[in-house]
Design an enzyme around this catalytic site. Structure first.
Site, PDB file in Angstrom:
ATOM      1  N   HIS A  71       0.826  -1.220   0.000  1.00  0.00           N
ATOM      2  CA  HIS A  71       0.000   0.000   0.000  1.00  0.00           C
ATOM      3  C   HIS A  71       0.849   1.254   0.000  1.00  0.00           C
ATOM      4  CE1 HIS A  71       0.336   1.060   4.385  1.00  0.00           C
ATOM      5  NE2 HIS A  71       0.502  -0.240   4.534  1.00  0.00           N
ATOM      6  N   ASP A 188       6.207   2.221   6.257  1.00  0.00           N
ATOM      7  CA  ASP A 188       4.960   1.462   6.184  1.00  0.00           C
ATOM      8  C   ASP A 188       4.006   2.243   5.293  1.00  0.00           C
ATOM      9  OD1 ASP A 188       2.601   0.071   6.665  1.00  0.00           O
ATOM     10  OD2 ASP A 188       2.397   0.787   8.729  1.00  0.00           O
ATOM     11  N   GLU A 222      -5.300   0.958   2.896  1.00  0.00           N
ATOM     12  CA  GLU A 222      -4.906  -0.063   3.863  1.00  0.00           C
ATOM     13  C   GLU A 222      -4.956   0.457   5.288  1.00  0.00           C
ATOM     14  OE1 GLU A 222      -2.347  -2.484   6.492  1.00  0.00           O
ATOM     15  OE2 GLU A 222      -2.166  -0.352   5.990  1.00  0.00           O
ATOM     16  N   GLU A 223      -4.544   1.704   5.493  1.00  0.00           N
ATOM     17  CA  GLU A 223      -4.450   2.237   6.850  1.00  0.00           C
ATOM     18  C   GLU A 223      -5.800   2.389   7.533  1.00  0.00           C
ATOM     19  OE1 GLU A 223      -1.901   2.279   8.501  1.00  0.00           O
ATOM     20  OE2 GLU A 223      -0.160   2.601   7.218  1.00  0.00           O
ATOM     21  N   ASP A 243       4.207  -6.047   3.370  1.00  0.00           N
ATOM     22  CA  ASP A 243       4.033  -4.884   4.240  1.00  0.00           C
ATOM     23  C   ASP A 243       5.238  -4.822   5.166  1.00  0.00           C
ATOM     24  OD1 ASP A 243       2.894  -2.743   5.727  1.00  0.00           O
ATOM     25  OD2 ASP A 243       0.892  -3.506   5.337  1.00  0.00           O
TER      26      ASP A 243
END
Length: 346
Positions: A71, A188, A222-223, A243
């Site tokens: 992501h 991330d 994604e978050e 990830d």
């Protein structure tokens, strides 16, 4: 096979992407960057309706496809109200934590009137004035954005064009040290996007046609939990989320390793996939660790929750200080790429 030459490429692309603001909900620029980078490598890539990027790497067996997910959306903030002082109240996007966001420079991206700089500060941030400075809990209610503009009232700020719903981007402060560490907010998961670009470049450079169809999905929500809920190509039987690998007390992974996750907050990953990933790491000579993540959720779990009939796994370069000022190492990125190449049997 000489993989080391891809380290610099991965680091270069990661740095470029880190310097593109992309909090969840504001990811168009980063997605377009990814789209063009995969196309430059010669692959068919398209934007999804949701705003992600779906890449067809190619492959012979289209009934047993492999999907790799990473992501490009990050943590960030959104203006939730404007104070009478002209300063901004912010609501977090994703798991942004006020404790490690304090004193960071920010960019406020308005909907119609450009961008403005500011700083995320504790309310009444002057320690020589505020006797409660040390005892105040840092939350998004006790902190504010101080704009670098001459504003003294709510009206002054509104005249700039700033309004509720505008995006607040925190500076990544990305750098690579002489010893090979990469430090930045939002590794991330932009480091993994860089790794997947390196993986794609390896396939393109060596003119490889994979035995099985391989797809890459760069997701953008994604978050907030639904990045991987859609856009799974027909024929995909396995999906692996690439990830960040967790580094911290109680875990064995370091920033120089690739982490293989056996279980996280969403439950165990498919045993056969975990086993296969370990076997591939050994075959590739990739330095790896297997860990259980106590507080974690991944794109591929969102894919499963959406009802797709697939087996799932999770890997990533080791990253320390997750959701803060994160740190990894170029060796961790390289070991992750080695594992991917071996698992895909390239």
């Amino acid at each position: 096979m000489n993989f080391e030459k891809y380290q610099d490429f991965i680091m270069e692309k990661t740095l470029e992407l880190l310097n593109i603001n992309s909090p969840t909900g504001y990811t168009e620029d980063a997605a377009n960057y990814c789209l063009e980078e995969f196309r430059k490598l010669g692959f068919e890539a398209k934007l999804t309706n949701k705003g992600g990027v779906l890449v067809n790497i190619g492959g012979k067996d289209k009934e047993n496809g492999l999907l790799l997910e990473a992501h490009t959306d990050t943590l960030g903030g959104m203006v939730s109200s404007i104070k009478s002082s002209g300063r901004l109240v912010v609501t977090p996007l994703g798991g942004m934590n006020a404790n490690n966001a304090e004193t960071e420079n920010v960019t406020v991206i308005t909907k119609f009137d450009g961008e403005y700089e500011g700083t995320f500060q504790l309310n009444n941030a002057s320690i020589h004035v505020n006797g409660e400075y040390n005892d105040t809990k840092r939350t998004f209610d006790s902190c504010e954005v101080v704009l670098d503009e001459d504003v003294k009232s709510e009206e002054d700020t509104k005249k700039l064009g700033i309004s509720v719903g505008d995006i607040v981007c925190f500076e990544p402060n990305a750098r690579i040290t002489k010893s090979g560490y990469i430090k930045s907010r939002f590794l991330d998961d932009k480091l993994s996007v860089g790794i997947l670009l390196g993986f794609a470049k390896y396939i393109a450079d060596n003119k490889i046609t994979p035995e099985r169809a391989i797809y890459i999905h760069i997701t953008v929500f994604e978050e907030v939990g639904h990045g991987g809920c859609a856009s799974v190509p027909e024929g995909v039987t396995e999906a692996i989320s690439v990830d960040m690998g967790c580094v911290g007390e109680g875990l064995t992974c370091t920033e120089k390793q690739v982490s293989i996750c056996a279980k996280d907050s969403g439950g165990p990953y498919a045993f056969s996939i975990v086993k296969g990933l370990i076997e591939a790491a050994k075959k590739a000579g990739a330095d790896y660790a297997v860990d259980v993540y106590p507080h974690y959720g991944s794109d591929v779990e969102a894919t499963l929750s959406a009802g797709y009939d697939i087996k799932h796994g999770l890997i990533g370069a080791g990253v320390y200080a997750s959701h803060g000022y994160e740190r990894s190492h170029k060796e961790g990125a390289l070991n992750t790429m080695k594992l991917l190449v071996a698992y895909a049997d390239l």
